[in-house]
Design an enzyme around this catalytic site. Structure first.
Site, PDB file in Angstrom:
ATOM      1  N   LYS A  83      37.919  43.052  45.014  1.00 36.90           N
ATOM      2  CA  LYS A  83      38.920  43.393  46.025  1.00 36.90           C
ATOM      3  C   LYS A  83      38.320  44.341  47.067  1.00 36.90           C
ATOM      4  CE  LYS A  83      43.572  45.477  46.157  1.00 36.90           C
ATOM      5  NZ  LYS A  83      44.653  46.000  45.291  1.00 36.90           N
ATOM      6  N   SER A 158      48.830  44.038  46.263  1.00 37.59           N
ATOM      7  CA  SER A 158      47.810  44.032  47.302  1.00 37.59           C
ATOM      8  C   SER A 158      46.543  43.273  46.927  1.00 37.59           C
ATOM      9  CB  SER A 158      47.440  45.472  47.657  1.00 37.59           C
ATOM     10  OG  SER A 158      46.912  46.165  46.523  1.00 37.59           O
ATOM     11  N   SER A 182      50.212  45.720  42.103  1.00 37.27           N
ATOM     12  CA  SER A 182      49.250  45.026  42.960  1.00 37.27           C
ATOM     13  C   SER A 182      48.283  44.094  42.240  1.00 37.27           C
ATOM     14  CB  SER A 182      48.447  46.048  43.777  1.00 37.27           C
ATOM     15  OG  SER A 182      49.272  46.643  44.749  1.00 37.27           O
TER      16      SER A 182
END
Length: 472
Positions: A83, A158, A182
């Site tokens: 990420k 996210s 997330s």
């Protein structure tokens, strides 16, 4: 060798075994995943920064080791993605913000360094909502990521780029972060598996932006954790990234998670689909009940019981915003205008709390955690939804449930309370809704019981069908 399509969707553990057996070289595997990114990513925009040259060099080193010219490490030659919230030495790390467009860290985050030290090859960074503070996956630098099950829908946030990359076979294993769902929400939206470890088990340092943005509320609720298509791969990755690090002073030593030794028939589970003030969509409620029935058939004691969740969402919000956004605004400085409007509104200066007021909030949080811990003495495993709906459309600000509309943030109550409590939790696939969108089920355990959570997740993966390839 040719790389069969099904291997892009296979377990990471199987790919590691193939590399060790020399059925395929690390160079061939890394090249195959890079070719797949080139083919698939234009539809999804999940990958935002490639590390092609470095990945090929690292694959060559892995092949040297696999040929007997060095120690073979646990993930030797496995292509993974990370990420874009985490620092990766020599690879751009932007958190989706214009002010970090050209930021290339000199060091890896501790979790990234551990995966590298285990032999994993980072092939790319994945997209995030700007400053990882949203349930969509869009930012001014790279635009929006699409859900591989329906390009008109979001992959969640996210860690949405990570979930979309895994679901579409562009990565063998992923690393995400979770402050308010997330990891778990994108897993639910994209039909993969994700583990939110207990707070204090995995180092939380090495994030973008560096410095004051890691204010106490984020540092006390946010965690980093593995994302994968299969539960066994969550266990594999978690055992590599967990453990203390000097840069993360609140991270405690914990034993290796061995979900295979858990006696499931000794566990008592509570199942619930309400408690946060907003109704959960009927197909997601039914998926949760299917999970409960499956566990009951396995011999676990399963009861309908709702933990004390009233006010937990509001307390999460109050705790997060206690400083009136002062520290986040320090990071942005005079460049706040470069952020998209939604984030600028969220960053608006607020009435920060005094030290005494903040401590009162923290004490209320601790009192609630004790109440929840008492509930979980009877029910060490909780089975519940991960979100009130399946993936919503790009640009949406509301979700519709049974004819009523709600702000989509409010529909995240099933995940936010878990961060507030610092518990271990996983989401695994549990089928699709009438529109063909994935549905997940959430398994929550007591703090530091990753082992129990993963054990229950594994049997539910077997009984509910596990990962399914999206119709790309």
């Amino acid at each position: 060798m040719s790389f069969p399509d099904e291997l892009f969707f296979g377990p990471a553990s199987r790919l590691v075994a193939m590399l060790r057996a020399r059925d395929v070289s690390a160079g061939e595997m890394v090249s195959a995943f890079l070719d797949r990114i080139e083919s698939i990513n234009p539809k999804l925009n999940a990958i935002v920064t490639l590390a092609e040259e470095r990945a090929i060099e690292e694959a060559e080193e892995s092949d040297r080791r696999l040929a007997g010219k060095g120690e073979v490490r646990p993930l030797e030659g496995l292509p993974i993605t990370v990420k874009d919230h985490m620092m990766t030495a020599g690879i751009r790390s932007t958190i989706g913000m214009k002010i970090f467009e050209h930021f290339v860290p000199q060091e890896d985050a501790p979790t990234v360094a551990r995966l590298r030290a285990a032999g994993a090859v980072i092939i790319a960074k994945t997209n995030v909502p700007e400053m990882v503070l949203d349930y969509d996956c869009e930012n001014p630098l790279f635009g929006a990521t699409n859900n591989p099950w329906n390009l008109a829908r979001v992959p969640g946030g996210s860690s949405g780029g990570e979930a979309a990359a895994l679901a579409s076979g562009m990565s063998a294993l992923g690393l995400g972060s979770d402050l308010g769902g997330s990891i778990r929400l994108p897993a639910h939206f994209c039909g993969i598996a994700g583990l939110k470890p207990s707070w204090g088990t995995v180092p939380s340092s090495g994030l973008v932006p560096p410095g004051p943005a890691a204010q106490p509320p984020i540092a006390a609720m946010g965690v980093l954790g593995p994302m994968a298509r299969h539960v066994d791969d969550l266990t594999l990755s978690y055992n590599i990234i967990k453990g203390p690090h000097p840069s993360s002073p609140y991270t405690a030593p914990t034993p290796i998670a061995r979900p295979d030794v858990v006696d499931l028939k000794k566990l008592r589970c509570a199942v619930f689909t309400s408690g946060g003030g907003i109704r959960v969509a009927s197909e997601i409620r039914e998926a949760t009940q299917r999970a409960a029935r499956a566990l009951s058939k396995r011999g676990l004691a399963v009861e309908e019981a709702t933990p004390p969740l009233e006010g937990a969402g509001a307390l999460w919000t109050e705790y997060m915003g206690a400083d009136g956004n002062e520290l986040l605004l320090e990071v942005l400085g005079d460049k706040v205008h470069l952020s998209r409007e939604r984030l600028r509104r969220a960053f608006a200066p607020g009435p920060g709390k005094s030290a005494a007021e903040f401590f009162r909030i923290a004490m209320r949080r601790d009192a609630w955690r004790v109440e929840l811990a008492n509930f979980m003495e009877r029910y060490p495993i909780l089975i519940c939804p991960p979100f009130c709906t399946t993936a919503f459309a790009h640009g949406a600000v509301e979700v519709e449930i049974d004819g009523s509309r709600f702000p989509y943030y409010a529909a995240g109550w099933p995940v936010m309370w878990v961060n507030l409590a610092g518990l271990a939790a996983a989401v695994i696939p549990a089928g699709q809704d009438r529109d063909g969108l994935p549905i997940g089920v959430q398994i929550v355990g007591r703090a530091f019981d990753e082992e129990g959570v993963l054990a229950v997740a594994k049997v539910l993966e077997q009984d509910l069908g596990g990962f399914q390839k999206p119709p790309l």
